[in-house]
Structures are given as C-alpha cells and as structure tokens.
Design a protein around this motif. Sequence first.
Motif, PDB file in Angstrom:
ATOM      1  N   ARG A  38      -0.550-133.758  11.808  1.00  0.00           N
ATOM      2  CA  ARG A  38      -1.766-133.857  11.013  1.00  0.00           C
ATOM      3  C   ARG A  38      -2.023-135.332  10.671  1.00  0.00           C
ATOM      4  N   TYR A  39      -3.185-135.567  10.084  1.00  0.00           N
ATOM      5  CA  TYR A  39      -3.494-136.928   9.628  1.00  0.00           C
ATOM      6  C   TYR A  39      -2.436-137.434   8.653  1.00  0.00           C
ATOM      7  N   PHE A  40      -2.033-136.602   7.710  1.00  0.00           N
ATOM      8  CA  PHE A  40      -1.052-137.026   6.711  1.00  0.00           C
ATOM      9  C   PHE A  40       0.323-137.258   7.318  1.00  0.00           C
ATOM     10  N   ASP A  41       0.584-136.676   8.511  1.00  0.00           N
ATOM     11  CA  ASP A  41       1.900-136.844   9.125  1.00  0.00           C
ATOM     12  C   ASP A  41       2.064-138.215   9.777  1.00  0.00           C
ATOM     13  N   ILE A  42       0.981-138.808  10.254  1.00  0.00           N
ATOM     14  CA  ILE A  42       1.128-140.121  10.882  1.00  0.00           C
ATOM     15  C   ILE A  42       0.945-141.248   9.878  1.00  0.00           C
ATOM     16  N   ALA A  43       0.244-140.970   8.759  1.00  0.00           N
ATOM     17  CA  ALA A  43       0.061-142.011   7.739  1.00  0.00           C
ATOM     18  C   ALA A  43      -0.528-141.374   6.492  1.00  0.00           C
ATOM     19  N   SER A  44       0.266-141.319   5.433  1.00  0.00           N
ATOM     20  CA  SER A  44      -0.240-140.775   4.179  1.00  0.00           C
ATOM     21  C   SER A  44      -1.091-141.821   3.464  1.00  0.00           C
ATOM     22  N   PRO A  45      -2.306-141.485   3.043  1.00  0.00           N
ATOM     23  CA  PRO A  45      -3.138-142.473   2.338  1.00  0.00           C
ATOM     24  C   PRO A  45      -2.691-142.720   0.904  1.00  0.00           C
ATOM     25  N   PHE A  46      -1.776-141.910   0.372  1.00  0.00           N
ATOM     26  CA  PHE A  46      -1.447-141.992  -1.050  1.00  0.00           C
ATOM     27  C   PHE A  46      -0.014-142.463  -1.311  1.00  0.00           C
ATOM     28  N   SER A  47       0.607-143.127  -0.352  1.00  0.00           N
ATOM     29  CA  SER A  47       1.982-143.590  -0.569  1.00  0.00           C
ATOM     30  C   SER A  47       2.173-144.960   0.067  1.00  0.00           C
ATOM     31  N   ASN A  48       3.285-145.566  -0.282  1.00  0.00           N
ATOM     32  CA  ASN A  48       3.648-146.862   0.283  1.00  0.00           C
ATOM     33  C   ASN A  48       4.626-146.732   1.448  1.00  0.00           C
ATOM     34  N   LEU A  49       4.691-145.547   2.037  1.00  0.00           N
ATOM     35  CA  LEU A  49       5.560-145.376   3.192  1.00  0.00           C
ATOM     36  C   LEU A  49       5.121-146.306   4.313  1.00  0.00           C
ATOM     37  N   VAL A  50       6.089-146.880   5.002  1.00  0.00           N
ATOM     38  CA  VAL A  50       5.792-147.843   6.055  1.00  0.00           C
ATOM     39  C   VAL A  50       5.163-147.125   7.237  1.00  0.00           C
ATOM     40  N   PRO A  51       4.008-147.556   7.730  1.00  0.00           N
ATOM     41  CA  PRO A  51       3.401-146.926   8.901  1.00  0.00           C
ATOM     42  C   PRO A  51       4.271-147.104  10.143  1.00  0.00           C
ATOM     43  N   GLY A  52       3.977-146.316  11.160  1.00  0.00           N
ATOM     44  CA  GLY A  52       4.669-146.456  12.432  1.00  0.00           C
ATOM     45  C   GLY A  52       5.877-145.567  12.590  1.00  0.00           C
ATOM     46  N   HIS A  53       6.156-144.695  11.604  1.00  0.00           N
ATOM     47  CA  HIS A  53       7.284-143.771  11.696  1.00  0.00           C
ATOM     48  C   HIS A  53       6.744-142.347  11.709  1.00  0.00           C
ATOM     49  N   ASP A  54       6.109-141.986  12.812  1.00  0.00           N
ATOM     50  CA  ASP A  54       5.441-140.689  12.898  1.00  0.00           C
ATOM     51  C   ASP A  54       6.464-139.557  12.935  1.00  0.00           C
ATOM     52  N   ALA A  55       6.093-138.469  12.299  1.00  0.00           N
ATOM     53  CA  ALA A  55       6.959-137.293  12.312  1.00  0.00           C
ATOM     54  C   ALA A  55       6.951-136.649  13.696  1.00  0.00           C
ATOM     55  N   GLN A  56       8.008-135.919  13.999  1.00  0.00           N
ATOM     56  CA  GLN A  56       8.083-135.187  15.251  1.00  0.00           C
ATOM     57  C   GLN A  56       7.288-133.887  15.141  1.00  0.00           C
ATOM     58  N   LEU A  57       6.929-133.341  16.282  1.00  0.00           N
ATOM     59  CA  LEU A  57       6.229-132.066  16.294  1.00  0.00           C
ATOM     60  C   LEU A  57       7.145-130.958  15.781  1.00  0.00           C
ATOM     61  N   SER A  58       6.593-130.089  14.977  1.00  0.00           N
ATOM     62  CA  SER A  58       7.315-128.897  14.547  1.00  0.00           C
ATOM     63  C   SER A  58       7.167-127.834  15.637  1.00  0.00           C
ATOM     64  N   LYS A  59       8.302-127.307  16.109  1.00  0.00           N
ATOM     65  CA  LYS A  59       8.285-126.339  17.204  1.00  0.00           C
ATOM     66  C   LYS A  59       9.016-125.072  16.781  1.00  0.00           C
ATOM     67  N   SER A  60       8.588-123.965  17.361  1.00  0.00           N
ATOM     68  CA  SER A  60       9.202-122.689  17.031  1.00  0.00           C
ATOM     69  C   SER A  60       9.536-121.928  18.306  1.00  0.00           C
ATOM     70  N   VAL A  61      10.573-121.115  18.220  1.00  0.00           N
ATOM     71  CA  VAL A  61      10.897-120.118  19.240  1.00  0.00           C
ATOM     72  C   VAL A  61      10.997-118.784  18.512  1.00  0.00           C
ATOM     73  N   SER A  62      10.173-117.842  18.934  1.00  0.00           N
ATOM     74  CA  SER A  62      10.074-116.555  18.256  1.00  0.00           C
ATOM     75  C   SER A  62      10.558-115.448  19.188  1.00  0.00           C
TER      76      SER A  62
END
Length: 723
Positions: free
Chosen positions: A493-517
């Motif tokens: 999501r947008y918030f996963d690649i860069a949160s607009p409301f925090s001082n987290l350093v950009p460039g540390h994108d989260a990995q995709l969440s995957k499921s096996v059902s």
Amino acid sequence: MLHLRRTILSLALLMSLACLPAHAQDDASQSQGTRKTTNLPAVNVHAEDWRKYQKAKLMYQMPEVDGPKITVTKKTTVTHLDNQPTVIGNNLNQALARTPGVLVSEQPTPTQFNFSYRGIGNPQESEFVLVMQDGIPMEGDWIGFPTLYAFPMTQSLSEIQLIRGGSSLLYGPEPAPVINVVSKRPAPGTPLTMTTENVVGEHGLFSSYNAIERNQGAWAFRVDAGYVHSDGTRANDGSQNRQADFYLAYRPDEHQQWWLDFHAISAVSGDPGRLSYTQWEQDPRTITTPYNRDWVNRDQLVLCHTHDFGNNWSLEAKLWFTYQDLVSRAANPQLPGAPPPSSTTLQDEAFRTYGADVRLRKNWGHGNAFTVGTVLFHGNDPFRQWSNPDLMVTRDDHSGTQVLNEKRSTQYQSLFAENVFRLPYRFHFVPSVRLENEHIAVDETVRPPFLSRPLINESDSRHLPLFGLGLGNDFGHGNETYFNVSQGWRPLRYFDIASPFSNLVPGHDAQLSKSVSWEAGVHGAPVTGLYYDVSAFWIDFKNRLETQYINAIDTIEVNTGDTRSRGVEGQLDYDFFATTHWATEGQHLEAFINGSLLNARFTGSSIPGQVGKTPAFSPDYLLKTGVTWRNERVKLSLTAVSSAAQYWQDSDASYGSGETFMPARIPAYTVVDLASDWQLNHSLRLLAGISNLGNRHYFDRVWQNGLEPAFGRTWYTGFALTY
C-alpha cells in the motif's frame, strides 16, 4: 403397380427371414400362422436426475462454472436476500447471518465498513478482505489504499457471495476471502413496476428506498434511489446516506448482451469519538470529538458485454471508472470539561481509478471448461491536509495552512487461467495460475511540520506468480468432497512504502504479504430440504502487517511477522416443511446454524515475545444461527450472532490506565435480531423488526485510540407499495 409393390414386399420378407437363424425362422413361420408370443425377462432401468441435486445446492453455493469463473473445489457460500426479510439500515450482521466465518466489527455510522476473516488482519475498513460489487472492487484504491468506505443499501442487492480458497486466483489481491455483492436485475418479462419503501425507527431513523424497473423485449432497465437518516445514539453521531443506481441493458439477439451500470453513494456523518473502557462503563453516550465529521462520495460507471461466439466459446468483458472522495475534519480528543482544541485538520483523499476485466471461457469434452483472462487497473489518488483554527470548517474550505500534499498512483496487471477436468467416477480437478504485477508511487511536495525527514519520492514494483489446485469428487445423492490449496497475496500500500506521518527513513519497503491456504471438506444436499457444508482449513500468512506505535495515538503497519490460522468451519440448513404438503403451498420453515472454530497464532515475528500469541480479532468461535418462516405473504426471521472474546491488538495486552484504560480483550457477546415482512395484498407490504432484541450492552470495534459502542435495542416499522 399394385402387383409390383406386393412382389417387392414379399421379396423383402423372404430376405429378412433368410438372414435369421434357423430357430428364429421357425418362430417367424409360426407367428404368421398362430402368432405365438414370447415373453422376455423384464429389465428395470433406473436413472438418477442429478440436476435436482445441483438445483438444491445452488440455494446455498455458487454454480460450479459461473459464467467465465470456475468455482468448483472452491468453498463458496451464497445468501439469497429475497429469502429473508428486508434488511434495514445496512444491518450487516443480519445480512451476513447465513455467511459462516465473516466477522463484522460494528460501527454505528455509515462511513466505514469493517470485515475480517479467520484472523487474517485487523477488520479496520476491511483492509484484508476483497469486497466487490458485481465482480468490481469497491475499495478506494484496490492496490494502494484497499479500504471500504462505501457499501450499497442491501435493498438494492439480490445476493451475497463468499469465496474462500482460490479467491485470489479468481480476482486478485487480498489473501482471502472475496465478498461479492450482486446487484438486483429485473427478471425477463417484468412489466413496468414501481416500488417505494419507507421506514421509521428509533434514534430518528428514516429510511426510504424507491425503484422502477422493466424487462420486456430487447431492452431492460432498473433505476433506484435510497435515503437513510439517523440521529445516532450520541451527540455528533447523526448521519445521512444517499444512493442512486441505474442499469440499462440491450440484448440484440440471444447470443449477446450489452449493459451499463451507474452507482452513486454519498454519506455524511458526525464522529463523536472513541472511548476508553472506563468511559464506556461510566457513560457510553460520552463524546470526545464533538467537532469531527466525515464525508464520503463514490461514483462508478461500468460498461459490460457478454457474447456467445458458438463452438462453446463465450466472452465476458467489463470496463469501469470510479471516483471516490474521502473528506474528514478531525481535531484532537477533548475530555469532558476540558477546553476545546486550538485547531482541526481537514483531510481530503481523492481516488480516480480505471479498470478492465476480460474473461474467455471454452467448454470442451464432457463437462470440461477452460477460462483465461486479464485485469488491468490504474489509480490516481492525491492526498492533502490543511490545518485550520476553525473547528467547524466546511469540507471544501482549503483556506487553512497546508500541512500535507502527496501525489500517489498505482498500476496493476494480471493474466490468469484455470481449467476444470472431469474424470471417470465423478472425479474432477482444477489447476490454476495467475501472474501478478503492481507498481506503486508516492511523490510528496508538502510534509507535516512536526517531521524532520526529507520529502517522500518513492516507487516500487513487484511481480509474482500464484498457483492453485483443486480436487473433488461427487458421490452418493448430491454430495461432493472438495480439496483446495492456493496462494494469495496482499499488495504493498501507499503507507507501506512511505508513511506520511512518521520519521521512518524512506527506502526500506516492506515485503509482500503472501498466503498459502489449504481447505478440505464435504458438502451437499443429500435429502430434500437439507444442505450441509463442513471443512477444515489451514492458512499460513507470511510477512504479515503488524501494528507499530508512532505516538500514543497514531500507528503504522509494517511487515514483521508470520501467522498460522487453522480450524473448522461448517453450516447446516434444513427446511422442516420441504417434505410435507405445505411445501407445495409455498410454505418454508428453515433453520440454520453455521460456525467457525479458529486457532490462530504467531509463528514468527521480529517483535520479541510475539511468537505464540493470538493475532487481533481472532475469536476462538463465531456462531450464527436462526430460523425463518416464509411463504408468499410472510417472511419472519429470528437470527443470532455469538462471538467468543477476542484480542483487539496483536500484543494481547491491555492499554493505558485510569480514564484511558482498555482491557486486553473484547468481551464475548451474543446479539439477537428479529425482522419481518408481511405482504397484505398484491401492492402493500408491512415491515417491522427489532435489532439487539436482548438489549445487549457490548462493543466489537476497537482501535488504538479507543472503542465505539454498538447499538442497544432498536426498533423499526414501515411499509412498501408496489405498482
């Protein structure tokens, strides 16, 4: 001439006798003289009409091949809303009472809708469940901002479909499941018909729903308009919801159809604020944000085409455009007796999304079917905020100081294919594949003044294949075993690649969440009036989004953990009148019970001590039951939803103290609803009902800044006229 005909007949008879064996010739000669009759042993042939079992199952599940979609071996549930009383005010617990496992986190105001399933993700705005209308996503932005802020009035819907394992292979992201609501259509041969429904109730409720439709010849149309007003149970809790739909269809011949859909939803609601547990116990009518307000507008235009090309090839194509605008006015909470806040934040999120869904189906062999298709999606979603000293600033007043401005966009493409193979002895298997691609970008020009990080200018692209396999076997009288293993995913999501409301350093994108059902079960309609479905499931969810605090109120979600959800889910429906003479008179007395037993745990996490804990909103059981009496004149239904206690955050810990205290778990609750429709004559229908019949004092929606009280006992009554 007559002599020649007799000669030819005589020669033919002699030739036929010559071809017979000797004993047969003797029998034939005797038959001409004495006409002796030989009695052969009787042979009894029994044929089973499998269609009656399929028809019975379609009352509760989707067709095995539903147009260009293959659902056999996927666990599905269908709720036909015409078989139960009218749902007033979008009481979603009542609408989903026959839908096993779906947890509704109730919010009294109509600007957010909250679903979760099998402990996969917080129900906040249904972020982990794909909700669709007629196969088209209803989220703000399907990829970058998958939240549910608008939902159609249930009076405009014909059925609700729930698809579990394999849903990502049918439709794309989220992990599971898909909730697809199906719009009402005029039945073939419908003359010009008009309906008006008007209802009043407690807390200033007024609901009006009006429709006009016709389907004769090559053209069909349906137009509806709805309005719902409520004062709510607290100050600044009033809401208004408007809806309009337009459907126009043209069938030039029996092989093809074109149709146009337009949906418009507009909602405005006050936001009285969330409460601590202590405040809720002292006075559930307390308000903490008397100045806050939310506005939602959603318009969608859809063009669809189906075509039967012959040679068992068929096409279904959809093009759509959606505009959604979310505006909120939010000031800091104000405790009773404290001075008001000095400013408010006006937030505006716009979503302009475009999509295409094209699917082909080829029927081949004896019951086999092959489907192939593609989905294309694009979103353009600006995000802006202003700070204003006027606590009652209007939604379009941008005179304040701008504190956030972001350009956001998404791209999504997929290719997919499935095939159902029918094998001897009623076996079938379904291999599936789907290739996914997403691209997401955020470009910030104004950042909040309390942050010190650089402006955000981030983008990311992800590619992944998904695979699935289903196996099944039809046995006995209308029974089927099924097994499905399939992959799913949750996009960045947008918030996963860069949160607009925090001082987290950009460039540390989260990995995709995957499921096996994994899911294995058996369902069927073995005897008249009975349907059952029971299955065991196991879901591994990797790189799960977990909550991290930014400050005492605001949070972000990051990929830090893995969870495992396993359990048993089942349903049982029985019509006590199905085998009696009352059935021929249209009488039905249906009882149902469905439930989900869930064991969900963290199996990995970067948070110390998290492994082994229970994810938020994962009740050990969720039971739904009820009984409905219906005939041509009456629909009377008593339903109940019962949930076990559940943690509201992944830490499984309580929060705050004193006036800010929140216990670790949402207490267990059981809520009973009564609803009825009474058709007095061809034109007039009366409606009445009581929600939360036992006046249960409870809540099931909690966020980091508090809880929202659920409605107590409420009543409604009204009428509907049809011309």
